[in-house]
Design a protein around this motif. Structure first.
Motif, PDB file in Angstrom:
ATOM      1  N   PRO A 249      46.700  70.855  23.213  1.00  0.00           N
ATOM      2  CA  PRO A 249      47.453  70.404  24.399  1.00  0.00           C
ATOM      3  C   PRO A 249      48.668  71.267  24.720  1.00  0.00           C
ATOM      4  O   PRO A 249      49.681  70.751  25.191  1.00  0.00           O
ATOM      5  N   PHE A 250      48.583  72.573  24.487  1.00  0.00           N
ATOM      6  CA  PHE A 250      49.757  73.434  24.607  1.00  0.00           C
ATOM      7  C   PHE A 250      49.730  74.377  25.805  1.00  0.00           C
ATOM      8  O   PHE A 250      50.747  75.004  26.100  1.00  0.00           O
ATOM      9  N   LEU A 251      48.609  74.505  26.467  1.00  0.00           N
ATOM     10  CA  LEU A 251      48.484  75.563  27.461  1.00  0.00           C
ATOM     11  C   LEU A 251      48.931  75.141  28.854  1.00  0.00           C
ATOM     12  O   LEU A 251      49.030  75.988  29.752  1.00  0.00           O
ATOM     13  N   GLU A 252      49.192  73.870  29.056  1.00  0.00           N
ATOM     14  CA  GLU A 252      49.757  73.392  30.324  1.00  0.00           C
ATOM     15  C   GLU A 252      50.997  72.563  30.030  1.00  0.00           C
ATOM     16  O   GLU A 252      51.227  71.509  30.612  1.00  0.00           O
ATOM     17  N   ALA A 253      51.814  73.060  29.105  1.00  0.00           N
ATOM     18  CA  ALA A 253      52.966  72.287  28.642  1.00  0.00           C
ATOM     19  C   ALA A 253      53.962  72.010  29.764  1.00  0.00           C
ATOM     20  O   ALA A 253      54.581  70.942  29.811  1.00  0.00           O
ATOM     21  N   GLY A 254      54.145  72.961  30.675  1.00  0.00           N
ATOM     22  CA  GLY A 254      55.080  72.747  31.773  1.00  0.00           C
ATOM     23  C   GLY A 254      54.661  71.602  32.664  1.00  0.00           C
ATOM     24  O   GLY A 254      55.475  70.738  33.026  1.00  0.00           O
TER      25      GLY A 254
ATOM     26  N   HIS B 233      43.892  61.619  28.626  1.00  0.00           N
ATOM     27  CA  HIS B 233      42.749  62.173  27.905  1.00  0.00           C
ATOM     28  C   HIS B 233      42.769  63.689  28.022  1.00  0.00           C
ATOM     29  O   HIS B 233      43.547  64.264  28.763  1.00  0.00           O
ATOM     30  N   HIS B 234      41.897  64.354  27.261  1.00  0.00           N
ATOM     31  CA  HIS B 234      41.667  65.771  27.499  1.00  0.00           C
ATOM     32  C   HIS B 234      40.804  65.902  28.754  1.00  0.00           C
ATOM     33  O   HIS B 234      40.392  64.918  29.345  1.00  0.00           O
ATOM     34  N   ALA B 235      40.547  67.127  29.173  1.00  0.00           N
ATOM     35  CA  ALA B 235      39.800  67.413  30.408  1.00  0.00           C
ATOM     36  C   ALA B 235      40.527  66.851  31.626  1.00  0.00           C
ATOM     37  O   ALA B 235      39.908  66.421  32.598  1.00  0.00           O
ATOM     38  N   THR B 236      41.851  66.859  31.572  1.00  0.00           N
ATOM     39  CA  THR B 236      42.684  66.461  32.700  1.00  0.00           C
ATOM     40  C   THR B 236      43.607  67.631  33.051  1.00  0.00           C
ATOM     41  O   THR B 236      43.802  68.540  32.244  1.00  0.00           O
ATOM     42  N   PRO B 237      44.192  67.620  34.247  1.00  0.00           N
ATOM     43  CA  PRO B 237      44.979  68.797  34.662  1.00  0.00           C
ATOM     44  C   PRO B 237      46.120  69.150  33.718  1.00  0.00           C
ATOM     45  O   PRO B 237      46.444  70.333  33.571  1.00  0.00           O
ATOM     46  N   ILE B 238      46.751  68.164  33.083  1.00  0.00           N
ATOM     47  CA  ILE B 238      47.886  68.487  32.219  1.00  0.00           C
ATOM     48  C   ILE B 238      47.480  68.568  30.748  1.00  0.00           C
ATOM     49  O   ILE B 238      48.304  68.927  29.900  1.00  0.00           O
ATOM     50  N   ASN B 239      46.236  68.246  30.438  1.00  0.00           N
ATOM     51  CA  ASN B 239      45.734  68.326  29.059  1.00  0.00           C
ATOM     52  C   ASN B 239      44.268  68.747  29.102  1.00  0.00           C
ATOM     53  O   ASN B 239      43.380  68.006  28.691  1.00  0.00           O
ATOM     54  N   PRO B 240      43.997  69.952  29.617  1.00  0.00           N
ATOM     55  CA  PRO B 240      42.601  70.309  29.920  1.00  0.00           C
ATOM     56  C   PRO B 240      41.722  70.589  28.714  1.00  0.00           C
ATOM     57  O   PRO B 240      40.512  70.389  28.786  1.00  0.00           O
ATOM     58  N   TRP B 241      42.299  71.044  27.577  1.00  0.00           N
ATOM     59  CA  TRP B 241      41.476  71.581  26.498  1.00  0.00           C
ATOM     60  C   TRP B 241      41.522  70.637  25.299  1.00  0.00           C
ATOM     61  O   TRP B 241      42.589  70.238  24.834  1.00  0.00           O
ATOM     62  N   ILE B 242      40.364  70.306  24.775  1.00  0.00           N
ATOM     63  CA  ILE B 242      40.277  69.284  23.745  1.00  0.00           C
ATOM     64  C   ILE B 242      41.038  69.698  22.486  1.00  0.00           C
ATOM     65  O   ILE B 242      40.816  70.770  21.923  1.00  0.00           O
ATOM     66  N   ASN B 243      41.973  68.852  22.098  1.00  0.00           N
ATOM     67  CA  ASN B 243      42.764  69.017  20.870  1.00  0.00           C
ATOM     68  C   ASN B 243      43.573  70.303  20.831  1.00  0.00           C
ATOM     69  O   ASN B 243      43.909  70.805  19.759  1.00  0.00           O
TER      70      ASN B 243
END
Length: 1001
Positions: free
Chosen positions: A664-669, A652-662
């Motif tokens: 999903p690019f800022l924690e790609a690593g 889901h969003h709001a998770t450490p690897i997908n923090p921002w809703i829609n």
């Protein structure tokens, strides 16, 4: 940090501000510096050198909010305690004058936008505190008032501006010019109606009703200087300000860029994103840009530097003109470095190279998507996967057949005919009925293996008709029907007749009815309050959905936002409320009749009676695959998840690897590392990503604001504080996650952001390795969904796409059935999660079949609301998802499935006419999972209002078993059933709303 927002902040807060700070901006820690929920997000620190009864300070805050005088200010002392004795002087956008008691020397904080947040935390209502007089009367009298009295007070010195975190901080582009600075700028340009301000991508324009102080200080005009790598897409902007009056129809031209040694980059390498591009269905378009008086219009431009470009310093110019405004030239100086950009620079979102994605045509073609097959053309008969459409001379269907069998896992020897007679479009006038007719269907034109189209010219009494139609491989028929009056005429009606066979018209949903048995008679009228323009009528293995539209159709917003962009009533079908739909069970057919009622037409007047139809089911189901995919719907430790028996993880969003809703690019690593670890364990990872709303963390957001409402929907603003403080106010506030202060705005129904989305998914599939998507309601159409499927299939083996929807059947969403709303997407997804607010307890088996299960459309699904009803769910192969809530625990059922071998069984639903297991009651149903000759799993579920006992009628031959040699065993499953054993012929007790899973072997 490159062009990351924190870099913008650190550079931006001090931009041109040496006269108002005495210290450099601080490093902003990742944690909150203070409680924003009571003090707001912004403050100035001031130094008081010695205790005083009162000190005077003027804060040069240069605010962008329109009415600072209406917002409270909170002063705290060096210990953080509020100071009660505070007087407000002149408060405006430029500065704020305060006098406050300073009982001790030290650093005082002045918070200047304190707010209160109320309502649901995910949809907060933030209001800014109004000024209150907290000063003691005696203290106020002693201090006095007015400039002379306050000038004698000790002066506190301004140290610096701070924000609660670096993301909330105002950038230099949000620091407004003072009235005096504006007047000085205008005096320097006394006759110019349009002033231009070049800006690099590092300083996105954020204000549209004011100019920043930096522009006033440096003046209008000047050149743009920027650096890029070979192959990079370099974005930049030119702000256009209309200070004296409206400026219409901005126009932009570029020259070639010429290097010092004569190398050239052609003008064609430039784009202006505000002036047009390619829309979400692949069509080029242009936009007119006007600038209202006092407004700022950023023009975002891009230079696609050729990969072959020579490293050099290139010079050229961009020319900007408008109606009645002389052309102005802005010199460009672009330094192209020796290095080669990777993927145009797209791997760093903060470089804003991805803005070129807005005009992408990736996967915009008529190629095939699995499992669909190329359309066959045999005279007037068109063949697609499992279905045939035979066309009449009118171009409308004369017959539609479906070869899907009732089990939905294969095809029957004898196809099912949907129509009792050909469809007709009938024009009725004073002389009678006139069906649209022509001499014959024009020759088919093949657009690709996945699409054909045709055109027919004909007549219907006093009207000339032109039919433009297409069929796609998924079963979508699209008709654009233009009816033109040959002369002025009075009509009694124009109607569409769809006569269905009775054995097909078993179930119906839409038109304000939830999925149920098709009514013997039903009448419906158009109503803008309802998101309704058609219906689905059918049975499990054959059905037809239809929607009535005209050329002005625009997909409405959904999921709580329907009424902010509702259905546009089609002028033809609605006819000012006179149109509607009648459903009638007649002796020879079940007739769906769409009528538009009486009207007059002028000679030459044209009306569009458009129709979209979908022939269901779209594809077969695959129960074995469905039962083999075990879902864990939560971010967590992969080894622990695998130990629980799951093999697909939804992130889901709001998770450490997908923090921002829609976004999903800022924690790609981090996401890539997690996905790689899952693949090493034989697991798959899908992410939450759709386009209904967009996180405020998207670096492209300022550019999207500059497009008006092409991407961001118009609205009343409000919502979380960041949105109110950094956006222009005309938006719809959407989902907010308080834990990480993520706020979103609603996107428009159809826009170029869909092109960006497709490119983004392609990037994620290539660079992160995601295995699919978890879609939480969807704001895009079938065209975009096809593209989603294509890019994922091109990059990932067997991608999975799930669609979750909360029930849209409520007044907020216009009483639209989720199944009907999203049916256009069903050909390209793998699983349904329907969903919050679906009623699993008080609804009928027909509702479950048509509204929840997905089976009549070629899908299987899962349950969600209150963890579903596991007994009824097993009739449709549905369970709930592990990890979402404590009650969502299908592990006991998974264990039973594996012990039985459900993936090797044939699923035969209660709806199949020759199902091998039946009960002696209509309100207790049975679905069989048959491993012929070995064993069978019988799922029983009750809709009876009380406890009952049922006897099973079993076709032992069909099961390949002998009644004399078997027992019916109910294995113990926690929360589902106790262990029990029955013999053939025994009455099986069933509790209301519950049931059994019985293994027969």
């Amino acid at each position: 940090m490159g062009y990351r927002r924190s870099a913008w902040i650190m550079a931006g807060v001090l931009l041109g501000a040496t006269s108002w700070v005495n210290a450099t901006a601080p490093e902003m820690p990742p944690s909150l510096r203070w409680d924003a929920s009571t003090l707001g997000n912004h403050r100035y620190l001031v130094q008081v050198d010695a205790p005083a009864a009162a000190v005077h300070v003027v804060i040069p805050w240069r605010r962008r909010d329109a009415h600072p005088e209406q917002v409270a200010v909170v002063v705290t002392d060096p210990s953080g305690k509020p100071v009660g004795n505070v007087l407000r002087g002149n408060i405006d956008r430029a500065s704020g004058e305060l006098v406050f008691q300073a009982a001790q020397a030290g650093v005082y904080a002045i918070y200047y936008q304190p707010y209160v947040s109320v309502g649901r935390s995910n949809y907060p209502t933030v209001t800014y505190a109004t000024p209150k007089d907290s000063a003691e009367a005696a203290w106020s009298r002693k201090i006095g008032s007015g400039a002379q009295a306050w000038a004698k007070l000790p002066q506190a010195s301004v140290l610096r501006y701070e924000a609660v975190d670096d993301f909330d901080a105002y950038t230099g582009m949000e620091r407004t010019a003072t009235p005096a600075q504006v007047q000085a700028l205008l005096a320097a340009h006394p006759s110019e109606s349009l002033l231009l301000f070049p800006e690099t991508r590092a300083n996105p324009v954020r204000m549209f009703d004011s100019i920043p102080e930096s522009w006033a200080q440096r003046g209008a005009g000047g050149s743009l200087s920027e650096r890029a790598l070979r192959g990079e897409y370099l974005s930049f902007q030119i702000g256009a300000w209309a200070p004296r009056g409206k400026v219409d129809n901005l126009r932009v031209e570029f020259s070639d860029l010429v290097g010092a040694e004569g190398a050239r980059i052609p003008a064609s390498a430039f784009t202006v994103l505000n002036l047009g591009g390619v829309d979400s269905i692949g069509k080029p378009f242009s936009l007119r840009v006007d600038v209202a008086q006092g407004r700022v219009q950023p023009l975002w431009m891009g230079l696609d530097v050729p990969a072959s470009a020579k490293a050099d310093v290139y010079r050229g110019e961009v020319t900007i003109a408008a109606d009645g405004v002389a052309a102005q030239k802005v010199p460009l100086l672009i330094t192209v470095g020796e290095g080669q950009a990777v993927a145009h620079g797209d791997d760093d979102p903060f470089k804003l190279t991805r803005m070129r994605w807005l005009n992408s045509t990736l996967a915009q073609d008529d190629s095939l998507v699995k499992p669909f097959t190329a359309i066959s053309v045999n005279g007037p008969t068109l063949g697609i996967l499992g279905r045939d459409v035979k066309l009449a001379a009118s171009g409308l269907p004369a017959q539609i057949t479906s070869a899907f069998d009732e089990r939905m896992t294969g095809f029957a020897k004898q196809p099912t005919a949907l129509l009792a007679a050909p469809m007709r479009l009938v024009v009725q006038d004073g002389t009678g009925d006139h069906a649209l007719d022509a001499s014959g269907v024009a020759k088919m034109q093949r657009d690709g293996p996945g699409k054909v189209h045709w055109q027919v010219a004909g007549s219907a009494g006093p009207l000339q008709g032109e039919v433009k139609a297409s069929l796609e491989a998924d079963g979508t028929l699209t008709y654009a029907i233009a009816l033109t009056a040959k002369q002025a005429t009075t009509l009694r009606d124009i109607r569409l007749e769809i006569p269905l066979n009775h054995d097909v018209a078993k179930y119906q949903l839409g038109l304000g009815r939830q999925g149920d048995r098709a009514p013997a008679a039903f009448d419906w009228k158009w109503n803008v309050q309802n998101n309704q323009d058609g219906a689905w009528i059918g049975t499990v293995n054959a059905g037809l959905a239809f929607h009535l539209r005209d050329e002005h159709y625009l997909r409405p917003l959904n999921t709580n936002f329907y009424h902010q962009q509702p259905l546009r009533m089609p002028l033809s079908w609605d006819n000012q409320g006179q149109g509607g739909i009648r459903l009638r069970s007649q002796p020879n057919a079940y007739l769906a009749e769409a009528f538009s009622g009486p009207r007059t037409m002028k000679a030459g007047e044209t009306l569009r009676y458009d129709i979209v139809m979908r022939v269901t089911p779209f594809k077969t189901i695959n129960p074995a695959e469905h039962f083999s995919e075990r879902y864990f719907h939560k971010y967590g430790d992969l080894d622990a998840i695998k130990a629980e028996g799951a093999n697909v993880v939804n992130i889901h969003h709001a998770t450490p690897i997908n923090p921002w809703i829609n976004y999903p690019f800022l924690e790609a690593g981090a996401m890539r590392a997690y996905v790689d670890a899952a693949h090493q364990r034989g697991m798959r990872v899908k992410i939450y990503d759709t386009v209904r709303e967009l996180s405020d963390r998207a670096p492209e957001l300022p550019m999207l604001e500059s497009l008006g409402h092409e991407v961001i929907s118009a609205g009343k603003g409000g919502g979380f504080s960041w949105l109110q403080e950094h956006l222009d106010g005309d938006y719809i506030a959407a989902w907010h996650v308080p834990e990480n202060r993520d706020a979103a705005v609603i996107n428009a129904g159809q826009s170029r952001w869909h092109n960006y989305y497709i490119e983004g998914l392609d990037w994620l599939a290539r660079n992160v390795g995601i295995d699919g998507l978890y879609l939480d309601d969807v704001a895009y159409d079938r065209t975009t969904m096809k593209r989603v499927r294509k890019v994922l299939e091109a990059r990932r083996p067997h991608p999975l796409i799930d669609l979750h929807s909360a029930s849209q059947y409520n007044p907020r969403d216009g009483y639209i059935n989720s199944a009907l709303l999203y049916m256009e997407l069903f050909p390209y997804i793998d699983r349904l999660w329907f969903g919050e607010e679906f009623d699993y307890e008080k609804t009928s088996p027909a509702y479950w079949l048509t509204e929840i299960s997905g089976i009549p459309y070629g899908l299987m699904g899962e349950m969600l609301q209150n963890d579903g009803n596991p007994w009824r769910g097993m009739l449709f192969g549905m369970t709930n998802r592990l990890g979402w809530s404590p009650g969502s625990d299908p592990r006991g059922l998974w264990k039973l499935w594996d012990g039985f071998g459900i993936a090797q069984a044939e699923m035969i639903g209660w709806w199949v006419h020759d199902t091998p297991v039946k009960t002696d009651r209509d309100d207790v149903l049975a679905t069989s999972y048959v491993r012929k000759g070995k064993k069978t799993l019988i799922a029983l579920a009750s809709w009876a209002p009380e406890k009952t006992a049922v006897k099973l009628s079993i076709d032992w031959h069909a099961l390949g078993l002998s009644a004399s040699k078997v027992t019916l065993v109910a294995p113990a499953v926690d929360g589902f059933q106790p262990q029990a054993t029955f013999k053939p012929g025994d009455a099986v007790p069933v509790e209301p709303g519950k049931g059994w899973l019985l293994v027969v072997e």
